[in-house]
Motif scaffolding. Structure first.
Motif, PDB file in Angstrom:
ATOM      1  N   ILE A  59       0.847  -1.198   0.000  1.00 52.78           N
ATOM      2  CA  ILE A  59       0.000   0.000   0.000  1.00 52.78           C
ATOM      3  C   ILE A  59       0.886   1.254   0.000  1.00 52.78           C
ATOM      4  N   SER A  90      -4.885  -4.191  -6.956  1.00 51.35           N
ATOM      5  CA  SER A  90      -5.790  -4.023  -5.799  1.00 51.35           C
ATOM      6  C   SER A  90      -5.199  -3.068  -4.774  1.00 51.35           C
ATOM      7  N   ALA A  91      -3.879  -3.139  -4.595  1.00 46.63           N
ATOM      8  CA  ALA A  91      -3.231  -2.242  -3.619  1.00 46.63           C
ATOM      9  C   ALA A  91      -3.392  -0.790  -4.055  1.00 46.63           C
ATOM     10  N   GLU A  94      -6.986   0.246  -3.378  1.00 42.76           N
ATOM     11  CA  GLU A  94      -7.183   0.435  -1.933  1.00 42.76           C
ATOM     12  C   GLU A  94      -6.574   1.763  -1.494  1.00 42.76           C
ATOM     13  N   ALA A  95      -5.409   2.088  -2.025  1.00 41.42           N
ATOM     14  CA  ALA A  95      -4.765   3.364  -1.677  1.00 41.42           C
ATOM     15  C   ALA A  95      -5.599   4.544  -2.173  1.00 41.42           C
ATOM     16  N   GLU A  97      -8.905   4.515  -2.639  1.00 41.98           N
ATOM     17  CA  GLU A  97     -10.149   4.583  -1.865  1.00 41.98           C
ATOM     18  C   GLU A  97      -9.934   5.245  -0.512  1.00 41.98           C
ATOM     19  N   THR A  98      -8.770   5.002   0.094  1.00 37.82           N
ATOM     20  CA  THR A  98      -8.517   5.501   1.449  1.00 37.82           C
ATOM     21  C   THR A  98      -7.630   6.744   1.452  1.00 37.82           C
TER      22      THR A  98
END
Ligand code: SAH
Length: 253
Positions: A59, A90-91, A94-95, A97-98
């Motif tokens: 991440i 996916s990482a 995810e980064a 999204e957050t």
């Protein structure tokens, strides 16, 4: 925002198994980000910056790539095989999204690659020709109990199993436990394919019955394929057998 982020699958190893789209994205990048051995597979280009990392902290690596892209750089973040299969895509999401709201405006393109399971299957025949299931045996990102739960369910559903991350020096026992479980659920004659370093100079392939499959044969460069009840071998004189799973299955076994 003029920057862009390409999430690129490099394929399993050889240059021939890297797609032209991946090669173009790598050649056009101002910055390469990734695990050092993967970045090392990309030919050097003058003026291109390389940001190497170790295999953990995915991440953090994804955030770094997004920061560079947000600053206007044209970034390629690389994975082996396909970038969406147990890998960086996916990482990155995810980064996003957050992370910073502005990162959602970055141009992001996922460039697919040939995953290890496809290269390994092609090397022996067509073991993935009917329903199959890809599982990672690594318990770095999920508990071991969940790995065993999914393995049991997939074996009971009679999928062919493509097992990524079967073991490593830090995780030496996982594949042995997985085989112990599978031997309680599947016939000892079920074909097991150990496909190591496919498409690289040190490529090695062994096909063994589950009853004789020794976990020590695998390492972190190995993809293990375990057949379903219909997967079979075609014997050949002087050559390893072909392995295939027929297109049709008629009965629930
Ligand atoms: N994104 C990759 C998978 C990364 S997980 C892909 O799509 O292939 C890393 C695991 O992939 C390894 O532990 C191994 O199981 C498998 N793998 C990657 N390259 C391989 C190769 N050339 N030959 C066999 N297995 C490979």
């Amino acid at each position: 925002m003029s920057g862009a982020l390409f999430i690129v699958g490099l394929g399993p190893g050889s240059a021939e198994l890297q797609t032209p789209e991946a090669s173009s994205a790598l050649a056009a990048a101002s910055d390469l980000v990734g695990y050092a051995p993967y970045v090392a597979r990309v030919p050097e280009r003058p003026g291109q910056r390389r940001h190497l990392s170790d295999n953990r902290a995915e991440i953090a690596r994804a955030r770094h790539a997004l920061e560079l892209a947000a600053a206007g750089r044209r970034v390629a973040i690389v994975s082996s095989g396909d970038a969406g299969v147990f890998a960086m895509a996916s990482a990155v999401f995810e980064a996003i999204e957050t992370g910073e709201p502005g990162w959602r405006r970055i141009r992001v393109k996922v460039v697919p690659g040939i995953s290890a399971m496809f290269a390994a299957a092609a090397a022996v025949g067509a073991p993935l020709g009917h329903d199959f299931c890809a599982l990672s045996l690594s318990d770095n990102l999920k508990p071991w109990d969940l790995v065993l739960h999914r393995l049991r369910a997939a074996a009971q559903a009679d999928f062919v199993l493509a097992l990524y991350n079967p073991l490593s020096r830090a995780r030496p026992w996982q594949l042995g436990q997985a085989f112990d479980l599978l031997r309680t659920l599947k016939p000892a004659a079920t074909p097991v394919i150990f496909a190591t370093a496919i498409s690289r100079p040190e490529e090695a392939i062994d096909i063994l019955p589950l009853g004789q499959a020794d976990p020590a044969r695998a390492d972190m460069r190995t993809l293990v394929i375990v057949g379903s009840s219909s997967t079979r071998l075609i014997a050949r004189d002087g050559a390893a057998p072909w392995v295939y799973t027929p297109r049709a299955t008629t009965a629930v076994s």
